[in-house]
Design a protein around this motif. Sequence first.
Motif, mmCIF file in Angstrom:
data_model
loop_
_atom_site.group_PDB
_atom_site.id
_atom_site.type_symbol
_atom_site.label_atom_id
_atom_site.label_comp_id
_atom_site.label_asym_id
_atom_site.label_seq_id
_atom_site.Cartn_x
_atom_site.Cartn_y
_atom_site.Cartn_z
ATOM 1 N N MET A 89 41.567 -1.286 16.982
ATOM 2 C CA MET A 89 41.796 -1.825 15.626
ATOM 3 C C MET A 89 42.525 -0.795 14.756
ATOM 4 S SD MET A 89 39.003 -3.210 12.876
ATOM 5 C CE MET A 89 38.583 -4.686 13.758
ATOM 6 N N THR A 90 43.639 -1.215 14.152
ATOM 7 C CA THR A 90 44.354 -0.311 13.255
ATOM 8 C C THR A 90 43.679 -0.346 11.882
ATOM 9 O OG1 THR A 90 45.807 -2.022 12.398
ATOM 10 C CG2 THR A 90 46.544 -0.885 14.394
ATOM 11 N N SER A 91 43.979 0.624 11.039
ATOM 12 C CA SER A 91 43.337 0.588 9.723
ATOM 13 C C SER A 91 43.849 -0.578 8.887
ATOM 14 C CB SER A 91 43.458 1.906 8.961
ATOM 15 O OG SER A 91 44.575 2.603 9.305
ATOM 16 N N GLN A 92 45.079 -1.015 9.178
ATOM 17 C CA GLN A 92 45.592 -2.187 8.455
ATOM 18 C C GLN A 92 44.794 -3.436 8.828
ATOM 19 O OE1 GLN A 92 49.447 -3.563 9.553
ATOM 20 N NE2 GLN A 92 49.621 -4.929 7.807
ATOM 21 N N GLU A 93 44.495 -3.599 10.136
ATOM 22 C CA GLU A 93 43.688 -4.742 10.581
ATOM 23 C C GLU A 93 42.284 -4.691 9.997
ATOM 24 O OE1 GLU A 93 45.878 -5.414 14.928
ATOM 25 O OE2 GLU A 93 44.095 -4.153 14.774
ATOM 26 N N ALA A 94 41.747 -3.471 9.946
ATOM 27 C CA ALA A 94 40.397 -3.309 9.395
ATOM 28 C C ALA A 94 40.383 -3.686 7.918
ATOM 29 C CB ALA A 94 39.932 -1.869 9.578
ATOM 30 N N LEU A 95 41.408 -3.249 7.191
ATOM 31 C CA LEU A 95 41.461 -3.540 5.759
ATOM 32 C C LEU A 95 41.647 -5.039 5.519
ATOM 33 C CD1 LEU A 95 41.428 -2.380 2.903
ATOM 34 C CD2 LEU A 95 43.900 -2.036 3.051
ATOM 35 N N PHE A 96 42.447 -5.678 6.343
ATOM 36 C CA PHE A 96 42.630 -7.133 6.242
ATOM 37 C C PHE A 96 41.281 -7.831 6.408
ATOM 38 C CE2 PHE A 96 43.845 -11.182 8.632
ATOM 39 C CZ PHE A 96 44.122 -11.898 7.474
ATOM 40 N N ASN A 97 40.532 -7.426 7.454
ATOM 41 C CA ASN A 97 39.242 -8.058 7.703
ATOM 42 C C ASN A 97 38.252 -7.781 6.573
ATOM 43 O OD1 ASN A 97 36.289 -7.778 8.995
ATOM 44 N ND2 ASN A 97 37.433 -9.406 10.010
ATOM 45 N N TYR A 98 38.280 -6.557 6.052
ATOM 46 C CA TYR A 98 37.374 -6.180 4.950
ATOM 47 C C TYR A 98 37.680 -7.015 3.702
ATOM 48 C CZ TYR A 98 34.503 -2.790 2.305
ATOM 49 O OH TYR A 98 33.523 -2.172 1.555
ATOM 50 N N ASN A 99 38.967 -7.178 3.415
ATOM 51 C CA ASN A 99 39.369 -7.985 2.256
ATOM 52 C C ASN A 99 38.973 -9.445 2.433
ATOM 53 O OD1 ASN A 99 40.494 -5.777 1.030
ATOM 54 N ND2 ASN A 99 42.558 -6.173 1.780
ATOM 55 N N LEU A 100 39.112 -9.943 3.666
ATOM 56 C CA LEU A 100 38.690 -11.322 3.938
ATOM 57 C C LEU A 100 37.186 -11.455 3.718
ATOM 58 C CD1 LEU A 100 40.506 -12.492 7.203
ATOM 59 C CD2 LEU A 100 40.956 -13.232 4.868
ATOM 60 N N ARG A 101 36.425 -10.482 4.206
ATOM 61 C CA ARG A 101 34.967 -10.537 4.063
ATOM 62 C C ARG A 101 34.588 -10.632 2.580
ATOM 63 N NH1 ARG A 101 31.504 -5.285 5.461
ATOM 64 N NH2 ARG A 101 32.464 -5.485 7.523
ATOM 65 N N LEU A 102 35.187 -9.757 1.769
ATOM 66 C CA LEU A 102 34.854 -9.744 0.337
ATOM 67 C C LEU A 102 35.390 -10.992 -0.352
ATOM 68 C CD1 LEU A 102 35.564 -6.024 -0.658
ATOM 69 C CD2 LEU A 102 33.524 -7.019 0.356
ATOM 70 N N GLY A 103 36.618 -11.376 -0.025
ATOM 71 C CA GLY A 103 37.238 -12.546 -0.655
ATOM 72 C C GLY A 103 36.507 -13.825 -0.283
ATOM 73 N N ASP A 104 36.185 -13.990 0.997
ATOM 74 C CA ASP A 104 35.491 -15.202 1.453
ATOM 75 C C ASP A 104 34.096 -15.301 0.841
ATOM 76 O OD1 ASP A 104 37.693 -15.759 2.979
ATOM 77 O OD2 ASP A 104 36.803 -15.193 4.899
ATOM 78 N N THR A 105 33.416 -14.175 0.763
ATOM 79 C CA THR A 105 32.065 -14.173 0.187
ATOM 80 C C THR A 105 32.113 -14.660 -1.259
ATOM 81 O OG1 THR A 105 31.277 -12.448 1.675
ATOM 82 C CG2 THR A 105 30.111 -12.659 -0.404
ATOM 83 N N SER A 106 33.114 -14.201 -2.015
ATOM 84 C CA SER A 106 33.259 -14.643 -3.407
ATOM 85 C C SER A 106 33.646 -16.118 -3.472
ATOM 86 C CB SER A 106 34.327 -13.817 -4.130
ATOM 87 O OG SER A 106 33.955 -12.463 -4.150
ATOM 88 N N ALA A 131 32.971 1.271 9.620
ATOM 89 C CA ALA A 131 33.010 2.652 10.129
ATOM 90 C C ALA A 131 34.395 3.258 9.907
ATOM 91 C CB ALA A 131 32.641 2.657 11.605
ATOM 92 N N LEU A 132 35.430 2.482 10.276
ATOM 93 C CA LEU A 132 36.795 2.987 10.164
ATOM 94 C C LEU A 132 37.190 3.229 8.698
ATOM 95 C CD1 LEU A 132 39.548 1.483 12.451
ATOM 96 C CD2 LEU A 132 40.128 2.497 10.246
ATOM 97 N N LEU A 133 36.848 2.267 7.843
ATOM 98 C CA LEU A 133 37.290 2.358 6.448
ATOM 99 C C LEU A 133 36.444 3.335 5.620
ATOM 100 C CD1 LEU A 133 38.162 -1.389 5.691
ATOM 101 C CD2 LEU A 133 39.733 0.461 6.270
ATOM 102 N N ILE A 134 35.198 3.543 6.031
ATOM 103 C CA ILE A 134 34.381 4.550 5.329
ATOM 104 C C ILE A 134 34.994 5.934 5.563
ATOM 105 C CG2 ILE A 134 32.142 5.753 5.344
ATOM 106 C CD1 ILE A 134 30.849 2.978 5.840
ATOM 107 N N LYS A 135 35.444 6.140 6.798
ATOM 108 C CA LYS A 135 36.061 7.418 7.144
ATOM 109 C C LYS A 135 37.284 7.695 6.273
ATOM 110 C CE LYS A 135 35.516 7.828 11.736
ATOM 111 N NZ LYS A 135 36.092 7.574 13.082
ATOM 112 N N GLU A 136 37.987 6.625 5.916
ATOM 113 C CA GLU A 136 39.191 6.785 5.091
ATOM 114 C C GLU A 136 38.901 6.765 3.589
ATOM 115 O OE1 GLU A 136 42.293 4.113 6.299
ATOM 116 O OE2 GLU A 136 42.096 4.656 8.411
ATOM 117 N N GLY A 137 37.622 6.659 3.243
ATOM 118 C CA GLY A 137 37.262 6.676 1.819
ATOM 119 C C GLY A 137 37.544 5.363 1.117
#
Lengths: 252, 161
Positions: free
Chosen positions: A1-18, A181-187
């Motif tokens: 998983m690239t950090s771009q893919e991780a960020l996409f998934n993270y944004n979907l998680r937050l956006g979908d939850t809202s 895990a990946l995105l926490i590492k990147e702050g």
Amino acid sequence: MTSQEALFNYNLRLGDTSLILAQRLSEWTGHGPFLEEDLALTNIALDIFGRGKALLEYAAKTEGKGRTEDDLAFFRNDREYFNALITEQPNGDYAKTIVRQALIDCFDLAFYSELSKSKDETLAGIAAKSIKEITYHKRHSFSWVNRFGNGTEESFNRLQNGLNEIWPYAGELFEMNEVDALLIKEGIAVDLSMLKANWEKEISQLLAKANLVAPEGTYVQTGSRKGLHGEHLSYILAEMQSLPRMHPTAKW
Amino acid sequence: MQTKENIFSLLSEIPDPEIPVISIVELGVIRDVTFDEKNIEVKITPTYSGCPAMKQMEDDVRKKLIENGFETVKINTVYTPAWTTDWLSAEAKIKLQKYGIAPPEESTNDKSFLTGKTKNITCPRCKSKNTMMVSQFGSTACKALYKCNDCLEAFDYFKCI
């Protein structure tokens, strides 16, 4: 998983939850127990919709495939949604809606306060904006938990029943996977394990004040991080998506 | 060639779609403009995340700028710094009051809005301070519903955030 893919998934998680929470809350529009509460919940739903829109807009941008926030909202199936399971649970009666909201508001205020310190400027900006709004959402849901809990036998029983039904879904809010895990590492992402103790403390104080007892047992229903949902989400999407799917090129 | 001042005064002709007595510039949502002879980019910030009037404001801005000679108008929504009622001008607050909406009475600096302890809001009609909050939520996201205990009128209060 690239950090771009991780960020996409993270944004979907937050956006979908809202988005899904707002869609659920808006079912109360015109059905609130009295006019002021009808307006209150509609207003809260609107704030959360707005947050979802901003997050899905950013998700679409992160994905970089030319999709818009509307494409993401209206043309994905349930297995492609990452909203927390607690948000898709049926509203039940007003007491259940309120206690679900209190559990989520308590989590959200802590979560978005941390996210506002993210190294990702877009997420930090959306989070800083959201804190102001979640602050009064939480004031609203907490005060109603208190009033129902200390009201009549009827209001107390309904609140306790609502809590019993919604409780097994709350723990999933703190679940983390390789994306975190990946995105926490990147702050960028929030370490959810850091929020748990405080949430538990605040919620147990709220429950005690309302004479409520948290259900025994520690079973936590999970699945949404992998796109696994109960049947409720499918019905929400069917209703929410039917119009744009029938007229995909329609413009307002 | 337009100047920034000209453009802001053009945009000042656009009323807030929900509170037409104040302009979108007075509301504080227009953050900045960058432009050359044909193209302009407008930075706009939402009052509330879900404010349904934002789309109307964007359409109005686009229309106004095209009418005044720009060929392409780009609207860029920005979230930082987050909009605050502190950006409402003193003049805008007077206009709100005359329109029947109590303007925000505090500055967000005192943080009382976070604890929910608000000052006694002045009734925009009879100026009494003997008022009570009916609901934190009102007819639009930015307002709370109040009632005056003296003249008995219900009124909107522009929430302080």
